[in-house]
Write an enzyme that holds these catalytic residues in place. Sequence first.
Site, PDB file in Angstrom:
ATOM      1  CD  GLU A 234      -2.873  -1.224   2.296  1.00 54.25           C
ATOM      2  OE1 GLU A 234      -2.320  -1.499   3.398  1.00 54.25           O
ATOM      3  OE2 GLU A 234      -4.090  -1.065   2.192  1.00 54.25           O
TER       4      GLU A 234
ATOM      5  CD  GLU B 271      -3.539  -6.171   4.031  1.00 53.70           C
ATOM      6  OE1 GLU B 271      -3.671  -6.955   3.065  1.00 53.70           O
ATOM      7  OE2 GLU B 271      -2.846  -5.145   3.956  1.00 53.70           O
TER       8      GLU B 271
HETATM    9  N1  T1G Z   1       5.017  -7.381  11.139  1.00 53.20           N
HETATM   10  C1  T1G Z   1       5.939  -7.731  12.048  1.00 53.20           C
HETATM   11  N2  T1G Z   1       6.656  -8.872  12.012  1.00 53.20           N
HETATM   12  C2  T1G Z   1       6.402  -9.684  10.992  1.00 53.20           C
HETATM   13  C3  T1G Z   1       5.458  -9.380   9.983  1.00 53.20           C
HETATM   14  C4  T1G Z   1       4.757  -8.169  10.085  1.00 53.20           C
HETATM   15  N3  T1G Z   1       3.873  -7.800   9.169  1.00 53.20           N
HETATM   16  N4  T1G Z   1       5.459 -10.423   9.103  1.00 53.20           N
HETATM   17  C5  T1G Z   1       6.346 -11.303   9.545  1.00 53.20           C
HETATM   18  N5  T1G Z   1       6.909 -10.874  10.679  1.00 53.20           N
HETATM   19  C6  T1G Z   1       7.952 -11.521  11.472  1.00 53.20           C
HETATM   20  C7  T1G Z   1       7.505 -12.882  11.966  1.00 53.20           C
HETATM   21  O1  T1G Z   1       6.746 -12.728  13.136  1.00 53.20           O
HETATM   22  C8  T1G Z   1       8.847 -13.553  12.184  1.00 53.20           C
HETATM   23  O2  T1G Z   1       9.373 -12.979  13.371  1.00 53.20           O
HETATM   24  C9  T1G Z   1       9.710 -13.007  11.050  1.00 53.20           C
HETATM   25  O3  T1G Z   1       9.044 -11.816  10.607  1.00 53.20           O
HETATM   26  C10 T1G Z   1       9.844 -13.946   9.900  1.00 53.20           C
HETATM   27  O4  T1G Z   1       8.510 -14.281   9.522  1.00 53.20           O
HETATM   28  C11 T1G Z   1      -2.572  -1.533   7.009  1.00 53.20           C
HETATM   29  C12 T1G Z   1      -3.056  -3.648   8.500  1.00 53.20           C
HETATM   30  C13 T1G Z   1       6.599 -11.543   5.385  1.00 53.20           C
HETATM   31  C14 T1G Z   1       6.174 -13.497   3.869  1.00 53.20           C
HETATM   32  O5  T1G Z   1       0.181 -10.403   6.836  1.00 53.20           O
HETATM   33  O6  T1G Z   1       3.453 -13.453   5.346  1.00 53.20           O
HETATM   34  O7  T1G Z   1      -0.381  -4.549   6.618  1.00 53.20           O
HETATM   35  O8  T1G Z   1       9.696 -15.109  14.627  1.00 53.20           O
HETATM   36  O9  T1G Z   1       8.825 -16.737   9.758  1.00 53.20           O
HETATM   37  O10 T1G Z   1       8.643 -17.333   6.051  1.00 53.20           O
HETATM   38  O11 T1G Z   1      -3.451  -2.886   5.326  1.00 53.20           O
HETATM   39  O12 T1G Z   1       6.092 -13.421   7.552  1.00 53.20           O
HETATM   40  O13 T1G Z   1      11.585 -14.108  13.335  1.00 53.20           O
HETATM   41  O14 T1G Z   1      10.726 -12.969  15.442  1.00 53.20           O
HETATM   42  O15 T1G Z   1       6.931 -15.788   8.397  1.00 53.20           O
HETATM   43  O16 T1G Z   1      10.308 -15.478   5.395  1.00 53.20           O
HETATM   44  C15 T1G Z   1      -0.048  -7.717   6.499  1.00 53.20           C
HETATM   45  C16 T1G Z   1       2.637 -11.567   7.190  1.00 53.20           C
HETATM   46  C17 T1G Z   1      -0.005  -7.115   7.829  1.00 53.20           C
HETATM   47  C18 T1G Z   1       2.453 -10.456   6.189  1.00 53.20           C
HETATM   48  C19 T1G Z   1       7.958 -13.603   5.602  1.00 53.20           C
HETATM   49  N6  T1G Z   1       1.150  -8.482   6.263  1.00 53.20           N
HETATM   50  N7  T1G Z   1       3.952 -12.108   7.081  1.00 53.20           N
HETATM   51  O17 T1G Z   1       7.854 -15.013   5.610  1.00 53.20           O
HETATM   52  O18 T1G Z   1       9.343 -15.541   7.601  1.00 53.20           O
HETATM   53  S1  T1G Z   1      -1.519  -6.272   8.148  1.00 53.20           S
HETATM   54  C20 T1G Z   1       1.153  -9.790   6.473  1.00 53.20           C
HETATM   55  C21 T1G Z   1       4.226 -13.059   6.176  1.00 53.20           C
HETATM   56  C22 T1G Z   1      -1.379  -4.854   7.212  1.00 53.20           C
HETATM   57  C23 T1G Z   1      -2.414  -2.853   6.274  1.00 53.20           C
HETATM   58  C24 T1G Z   1      -2.605  -4.029   7.158  1.00 53.20           C
HETATM   59  C25 T1G Z   1       5.587 -13.636   6.267  1.00 53.20           C
HETATM   60  C26 T1G Z   1       6.579 -13.046   5.256  1.00 53.20           C
HETATM   61  P1  T1G Z   1      10.426 -13.860  14.261  1.00 53.20           P
HETATM   62  P2  T1G Z   1       8.324 -15.685   8.849  1.00 53.20           P
HETATM   63  P3  T1G Z   1       9.090 -15.919   6.119  1.00 53.20           P
END
Ligand code: T1G
Length: 693
Positions: free
Chosen positions: A105, A125
């Site tokens: 975004e 999301e």
């Molecule tokens: N925020 C903070 N930490 C995150 C994170 C995030 N969005 N995504 C992953 N992590 C941390 C996770 O907890 C782990 O931490 C490490 O990164 C590695 O993750 C306004 C409201 C990005 C594809 O839903 O799909 O944006 O355990 O083991 O396999 O509209 O993480 O190492 O301490 O999964 O390489 C939307 C979710 C948020 C993305 C990486 N975004 N993340 O995959 O590693 S809502 C998501 C993923 C939002 C807006 C809205 C995957 C990844 P630790 P991992 P990975």
Amino acid sequence: MTVEYKVQDGVALITLDNPPVNGLGHATRLGVVAGVARAADDDSVRAIVITGAGKAFSGGADIREFNTPKAAQEPSLHTVIRIVEASAKPVVAALHSVAMGGGLELAMGCHYRVTAPGTQIALPEVKLGLLPGAGGTQRLPRAIGLEPALNMIVSGDTVMSDALADSGLFDEVIDGDLLAGAIAFAQRAAESGKRPLLRERKVAHENAEGFLQFARNTVAAMAKNFPAPVKCVDAVQAAVQKRFDDGIQYERSLFIELMYTPQSRALRHAFLGERAAAKIPDVPEDTPVCKVERVAVIGAGTMGGGIAMNFLNAGIPVTILETKQEALDRGVATIRKNYENSAKKGKLTQEKVEERMARLTPTLSYDDIRDADLVIEAVFEEMGVKESVFKRLDEVVKPGAILASNTSTLDVDRIASFTKRPQDVVGMHFFSPANVMKLLEVVRGAKTSKDVLATVMRIAKKIRKTAVVSGVCDGFIGNRMIEQYGRQAGFLLDEGALPEQVDKAIEKFGFAMGPFRMGDLAGNDIGWAIRKRRAVERPDMTYSKTGDVLCELGHFGQKTGAGWYDYKAGDRKAYPSQAVNEMIEQHSRDLGIKRRKISDEEIVERLVYALVNEGAKILEEGIASKASDVDMVYLTGYGFPLFVGGPMLYADTVGLHNVLQAVRRYSKGYRGEAWQPAPLIERLAEQGKGFND
Ligand code: T1G
């Protein structure tokens, strides 16, 4: 520092630097705003590039801030994007690796987007029970068109940037040095004097209304448990029907509405819970891990074969050992059949099948597994057999190898005592079918070393399992809790319910399958054997006798054509059995119990609170280290509804005071001794707290 700033060749470079995936937390948002302001004030700067350090452009909003006031603290992501859009100097987003959620975004708020090949693009999301809350539902349809945008938003699926190269989302795909390419692009953009905005585009689609109606009908079926997908359609419809700013407002209202739904709370809990489970409180994250390049599996039965497949799928060679050639051949043939079935369904190419089978080495000799880095025993569930296997492993396998048992209930400390290396012994309890179920209970013995634990947790992630650490107790976390659930299911039959009512009530709550259909599927004789063992070891653990009467009739379930239900050949549908129901009613009479009408609410309370109460005892004893671990066990191994978030989160949602009142009420009822309230629930209820506070 979560944002870096530097100027290079007249271009301001703003780099998101908030490991691990540049989540757009409050500090990062502040950093972007400060960077844009600094660039605006610097006359030597003609354009701006925003990119991400490390392994992502940005994984989106910082989920760790979600349930905190910081998430909404200004500058919100909306504010950041508005500032970027309003920049008098062109802003170019340079994407690589991951650009998801709020990260995408933010990029769509920039004037231009360039990307490296192979970037993961998603608005995921909806998987958190939300919808893109910073303009994604309004800008993506303007960027790539209504249909592809709605598909991405409603599914939350990841699309590779290569598949979107000509979609209108990117202005350039940069092979090689992304930064140099982005800076060069920014310089040309500055020359052009143009600052195009996605918000000024129209949504292209010849039959928007028809398509949106079709989409709404498609997702409406699941709306009851998952409201987010329908709201995604509503938000995208606004991109078609409303002025941009009105669409943004509408999207914002829907986002906030979803944020407070129990389903979104459950999904966010599961997302964080899965990652929290990988962290063991007293095992530092920098604990050295051993390499696991060769795996051995002892036992080529259903579990051994399934376990082996996990490693073969992850590209790790496996030597599988049996005592008899015929059993070994059968096991290898079953593995091949499973792969061939996947190939028939188009899930696997034949080439992949052969690749994976080539990594499998069958053997009858322990000599062939001496160099294994990890040995997983999956032999008959009897301590004597475990003893002979582990004594042999101890003699043969190289020092430093991890010796794991797939036992589902036996004492891992006792198994470790059969070796001279208890520090290398650990439980790895897979759930059947082992190559499918995500849950892996990692059972930590008293002497299991920290590097062994750290290694097993790392390898669990590599084979795509959700690993949860359990201490040693009978049944570990999952089976110990399910035993109380099964007891209540039997007692409910004694008191007046019938199998179909119990199953329907808990399946309406959201379980994949009720206890009696599950028993018929797994085999009622398994529970029967455990109850026989219990009667000797734990006479205080009373059970309804209906299950025993059923097994004495040979009603083991689908495998015998009859269980709690009747079955027809070739048909897995469960048909209520008049004979079994009459047996249940007769059993109540034999017990002198006057059967009563039992409500679905009571059925659900007694089954779920039985899990909660035992889960609280497991937490209290330190068998599980956190409530979210208990929830992850139930979400990934026992068919507990994801949109409820697990038994412990459900208890928090209901309120522990209410749970405690119910437990106390049931402790005065039939077989009330099964309802000793867990002291932890009493304490937390007293403090007005929940398990997950
Ligand atoms: N925020 C903070 N930490 C995150 C994170 C995030 N969005 N995504 C992953 N992590 C941390 C996770 O907890 C782990 O931490 C490490 O990164 C590695 O993750 C306004 C409201 C990005 C594809 O839903 O799909 O944006 O355990 O083991 O396999 O509209 O993480 O190492 O301490 O999964 O390489 C939307 C979710 C948020 C993305 C990486 N975004 N993340 O995959 O590693 S809502 C998501 C993923 C939002 C807006 C809205 C995957 C990844 P630790 P991992 P990975």
